[in-house]
Design a protein around this motif. Structure first.
Motif, PDB file in Angstrom:
ATOM      1  N   HIS A 193      46.260  56.674  57.492  1.00 19.85           N
ATOM      2  CA  HIS A 193      46.284  55.677  56.619  1.00 19.85           C
ATOM      3  C   HIS A 193      46.264  56.137  55.237  1.00 19.85           C
ATOM      4  N   ARG A 194      46.361  57.363  55.077  1.00 20.32           N
ATOM      5  CA  ARG A 194      46.126  57.708  53.626  1.00 20.32           C
ATOM      6  C   ARG A 194      46.952  57.286  52.564  1.00 20.32           C
ATOM      7  N   ASP A 195      47.985  56.423  53.024  1.00 20.19           N
ATOM      8  CA  ASP A 195      48.895  55.453  51.991  1.00 20.19           C
ATOM      9  C   ASP A 195      48.627  54.125  51.987  1.00 20.19           C
ATOM     10  N   SER A 196      47.405  53.863  52.589  1.00 19.77           N
ATOM     11  CA  SER A 196      46.929  52.483  52.582  1.00 19.77           C
ATOM     12  C   SER A 196      46.333  52.233  51.339  1.00 19.77           C
ATOM     13  N   VAL A 197      46.666  50.802  50.825  1.00 22.32           N
ATOM     14  CA  VAL A 197      46.229  50.452  49.293  1.00 22.32           C
ATOM     15  C   VAL A 197      45.077  49.542  49.375  1.00 22.32           C
ATOM     16  N   LEU A 198      44.176  49.895  48.528  1.00 16.40           N
ATOM     17  CA  LEU A 198      42.912  48.987  48.457  1.00 16.40           C
ATOM     18  C   LEU A 198      43.177  47.733  47.494  1.00 16.40           C
ATOM     19  N   ARG A 199      42.876  46.615  47.822  1.00 14.02           N
ATOM     20  CA  ARG A 199      43.265  45.388  46.808  1.00 14.02           C
ATOM     21  C   ARG A 199      41.909  44.935  46.430  1.00 14.02           C
ATOM     22  N   LEU A 200      41.695  44.654  45.411  1.00 10.01           N
ATOM     23  CA  LEU A 200      40.498  44.066  44.704  1.00 10.01           C
ATOM     24  C   LEU A 200      40.842  42.589  44.040  1.00 10.01           C
ATOM     25  N   GLY A 201      40.040  41.651  44.189  1.00  5.01           N
ATOM     26  CA  GLY A 201      40.265  40.439  43.320  1.00  5.01           C
ATOM     27  C   GLY A 201      38.892  40.034  42.638  1.00  5.01           C
ATOM     28  N   TRP A 202      39.201  39.316  41.509  1.00  6.98           N
ATOM     29  CA  TRP A 202      38.174  38.789  40.610  1.00  6.98           C
ATOM     30  C   TRP A 202      38.778  37.582  39.733  1.00  6.98           C
ATOM     31  N   THR A 203      37.525  36.931  39.299  1.00  8.34           N
ATOM     32  CA  THR A 203      37.996  35.680  38.393  1.00  8.34           C
ATOM     33  C   THR A 203      37.800  36.075  37.159  1.00  8.34           C
ATOM     34  N   PRO A 204      38.820  36.019  36.216  1.00  4.59           N
ATOM     35  CA  PRO A 204      38.457  36.552  34.899  1.00  4.59           C
ATOM     36  C   PRO A 204      37.455  35.607  34.035  1.00  4.59           C
ATOM     37  N   ALA A 205      36.834  36.045  33.171  1.00  4.38           N
ATOM     38  CA  ALA A 205      36.048  35.411  32.083  1.00  4.38           C
ATOM     39  C   ALA A 205      36.840  34.444  31.177  1.00  4.38           C
ATOM     40  N   SER A 206      36.205  33.635  30.621  1.00  2.00           N
ATOM     41  CA  SER A 206      36.956  32.583  29.851  1.00  2.00           C
ATOM     42  C   SER A 206      36.551  32.973  28.569  1.00  2.00           C
ATOM     43  N   LEU A 207      37.628  33.251  27.821  1.00  2.00           N
ATOM     44  CA  LEU A 207      37.198  33.806  26.377  1.00  2.00           C
ATOM     45  C   LEU A 207      37.526  32.454  25.317  1.00  2.00           C
ATOM     46  N   VAL A 208      36.493  32.115  24.739  1.00  2.00           N
ATOM     47  CA  VAL A 208      36.298  31.182  23.885  1.00  2.00           C
ATOM     48  C   VAL A 208      36.072  31.517  22.167  1.00  2.00           C
ATOM     49  N   PHE A 209      36.807  31.347  21.402  1.00  2.00           N
ATOM     50  CA  PHE A 209      36.762  31.763  20.111  1.00  2.00           C
ATOM     51  C   PHE A 209      37.226  30.932  18.865  1.00  2.00           C
ATOM     52  N   LEU A 210      36.350  31.010  17.779  1.00  2.74           N
ATOM     53  CA  LEU A 210      36.694  30.295  16.441  1.00  2.74           C
ATOM     54  C   LEU A 210      37.919  30.817  15.892  1.00  2.74           C
ATOM     55  N   VAL A 211      38.888  29.924  15.504  1.00  2.00           N
ATOM     56  CA  VAL A 211      40.057  30.315  14.941  1.00  2.00           C
ATOM     57  C   VAL A 211      39.651  30.326  13.409  1.00  2.00           C
ATOM     58  N   SER A 212      39.509  31.516  12.762  1.00  2.00           N
ATOM     59  CA  SER A 212      39.360  31.574  11.301  1.00  2.00           C
ATOM     60  C   SER A 212      40.166  32.843  11.021  1.00  2.00           C
ATOM     61  N   GLY A 213      39.905  32.489   9.495  1.00  2.00           N
ATOM     62  CA  GLY A 213      40.710  33.951   8.975  1.00  2.00           C
ATOM     63  C   GLY A 213      41.995  33.810   8.875  1.00  2.00           C
ATOM     64  N   LYS A 214      42.779  35.001   8.909  1.00  7.49           N
ATOM     65  CA  LYS A 214      44.238  35.087   9.123  1.00  7.49           C
ATOM     66  C   LYS A 214      44.830  35.729  10.084  1.00  7.49           C
ATOM     67  N   GLY A 215      45.857  34.984  10.836  1.00  6.59           N
ATOM     68  CA  GLY A 215      46.477  35.625  11.868  1.00  6.59           C
ATOM     69  C   GLY A 215      47.493  36.579  11.665  1.00  6.59           C
ATOM     70  N   PRO A 216      47.872  37.548  12.568  1.00  6.05           N
ATOM     71  CA  PRO A 216      47.676  37.373  13.852  1.00  6.05           C
ATOM     72  C   PRO A 216      46.041  38.018  14.311  1.00  6.05           C
TER      73      PRO A 216
END
Length: 484
Positions: free
Chosen positions: A364-387
């Motif tokens: 089983h050397r070609d077997s693939v390990l699969r990991l799962g997770w819940t990404p964090a939520s990024l909340v930010f202030l929209v200020s300054g100049k974009g992008p």
């Protein structure tokens, strides 16, 4: 000039040169452009998977957010808010009339009710009344809403008058039950309809109450003439939890210390809470132990943050975390495959897989390990100049994320969930190599300048000390000559 002042000035200049540099986007390895929706003062986004694959810190300490001028923006990292989906449906209730010879309210239980095997209401018959000489009449209604749907509640009933009835006024009591034996009174209200000469109708045709699950209801009159309504509909509310967005990664293994053992190099920032194995061969059942290598002196802990030192497996100790069986079996033309296994969050630079039965080979050397997770939520202030640039990938960075209450003060979870979502562009490499930052950027040059300033100060002090000693010797020689 006072030599102490000269030395002090040199020391101040050297310290200024050695001051830590300002945080800049180009100091990081990777960048993702974020575009908030127009007019948004606050924005949110689920942390892109590429951040977890390339960040250099288990706690995402090396994540920064800049505007186009290099100005840092305030942001917060938090678990995604709980989400749910609310669906409102109208359900027609089956109506059964209770008739008799003046059955009092306290005698409404004195009825014969027949139901089917599935609980469906078939008939309702009054057994009799206290006034046998009175004319039979309507005494109440029993309603069947059908079997409750999963995660659903009923929060109101709406009534439709029978044909030919324009004006009506009555006060009714609503009771509910799940077994037609125990009844709970949940609402009393006045129902009325008033139609004028222009056929305009003013109506109060609803009973509202705290949403709850029930199958049967009964209606009795406290005053007003009992009538059989043409229709009674229940307003059903279903609230379903919505799972937060998930991310997954597939890892290829390398040979471990034994023939059977497989090692899976893992980005340290991934907070894995599910794990699975995609077997390379069919009709396989594989009991395994999953774990990590940790330094022999380290104590076991539930949430692991094992850095690159865990790769040195020869000087480490194996710590088992999970025992499970992965399988891939064909049956009747269909294939059954083991799913992902939930687990407490684990962060490590390497996963170790050991079959529980050693075969001397590793098919089983070609077997693939699969990991799962819940990404964090990024909340930010929209200020300054974009992008705006979300940058990451720097060793030794200090945390920059702020508490959510400082970025979005006073916002409720519902308001945070309703924030306009930003969009993320593709991953861009800012530098050709991952920066090696054992010391801050430019610290070597600044340290050399500081030492040069210090040495120069010492030399100046030595020069002035030599001049002072020479003057003192000359003055002492002149005094000796005058005495002789």
């Amino acid at each position: 000039m006072n030599p102490s002042l000269i030395c002090f000035g040199l020391l101040v200049a050297g310290a200024a040169l050695a001051a830590p540099p300002q945080d800049r986007p180009q100091d990081y390895r990777w960048s993702i452009t974020l575009t908030p929706q127009p007019g948004a003062g606050l924005s949110r986004i689920s942390m892109p998977t590429d951040v977890y694959l390339h960040a250099r810190s288990a706690s995402l300490d090396d994540v920064r957010l800049f505007d186009s001028t290099g100005k840092p923006l305030a942001f917060s990292l938090a678990a995604p808010p709980a989400q749910s989906r609310t669906q409102r449906d109208t359900l027609a209730m089956r109506i059964f009339s209770v008739t008799g010879r003046h059955i009092g309210y306290y005698e409404l239980d004195n009825v014969d009710i027949r139901t089917g095997n599935d609980g469906r209401l078939l008939s309702v018959t009054a057994r009799g009344g206290s006034a046998p000489d009175a004319a039979p009449g309507l005494q109440g209604l029993i309603l069947d809403a059908g079997p409750p749907a999963k995660d659903s509640r009923i929060g109101a009933l709406r009534f439709t008058l029978p044909p030919g009835t324009d004006n009506y006024n009555a006060q009714v009591l609503l009771e509910v039950s799940d077994d037609l034996k125990q009844w709970d009174a949940i609402a009393t209200t006045t129902l009325n309809w008033l139609r004028n000469s222009d056929t305009q109708t003013l109506a109060n045709d609803r009973i509202e109450f705290a949403p709850r699950a029930f199958r049967y209801a009964r209606l009795s009159w406290q005053y007003g003439e009992p009538i059989t309504f043409a229709g009674i509909t229940a307003q059903q509310v279903s609230v379903t939890a919505v799972a937060a967005p998930r991310a997954t990664i597939a890892l290829k293994g390398t040979a471990g210390k034994s023939v059977d053992e497989r090692l899976y190099a893992t980005p340290i920032a991934i907070p894995a809470d599910s794990i699975g194995l995609q077997l390379s061969e069919g009709n396989t059942s594989m009991p395994v132990t999953l774990g990590v290598y940790r330094p022999a002196s380290a104590a076991p802990r539930r949430r692991l943050h094992l850095g690159p030192q865990a790769r040195a497996t020869q000087a480490a100790e194996f710590e088992p975390l999970l025992n499970t069986t992965f399988y891939r079996i064909s049956m009747d033309g269909r294939e059954r495959v083991s799913g992902d296994l939930s687990m407490p969050v684990v962060q490590t630079a390497q996963w170790v897989l050991r079959p529980q039965y050693h075969s001397g080979t590793n098919p089983h050397r070609d077997s693939v390990l699969r990991l799962g997770w819940t990404p964090a939520s990024l909340v930010f202030l929209v200020s300054g100049k974009g992008p705006y640039q979300l940058v990451f990938g720097r060793n030794g960075a200090t945390p920059a994320a702020l508490p959510l209450a400082q970025v979005a003060p006073g916002f409720t979870p519902e308001e945070l969930l309703a924030l306009p979502a930003a969009t993320a562009a593709k991953l861009v490499a800012l530098t050709s190599d991952v920066p090696v930052e054992k010391t801050p950027h430019g610290a070597g040059l600044r340290l050399a300048v500081l030492w040069a300033a210090l040495l120069l100060g010492v030399a100046v002090l030595g020069f002035f000390a030599w001049r002072l000693l020479s003057q003192m010797k000359e003055e002492q020689g002149s005094t000796d000559k005058q005495e002789h």
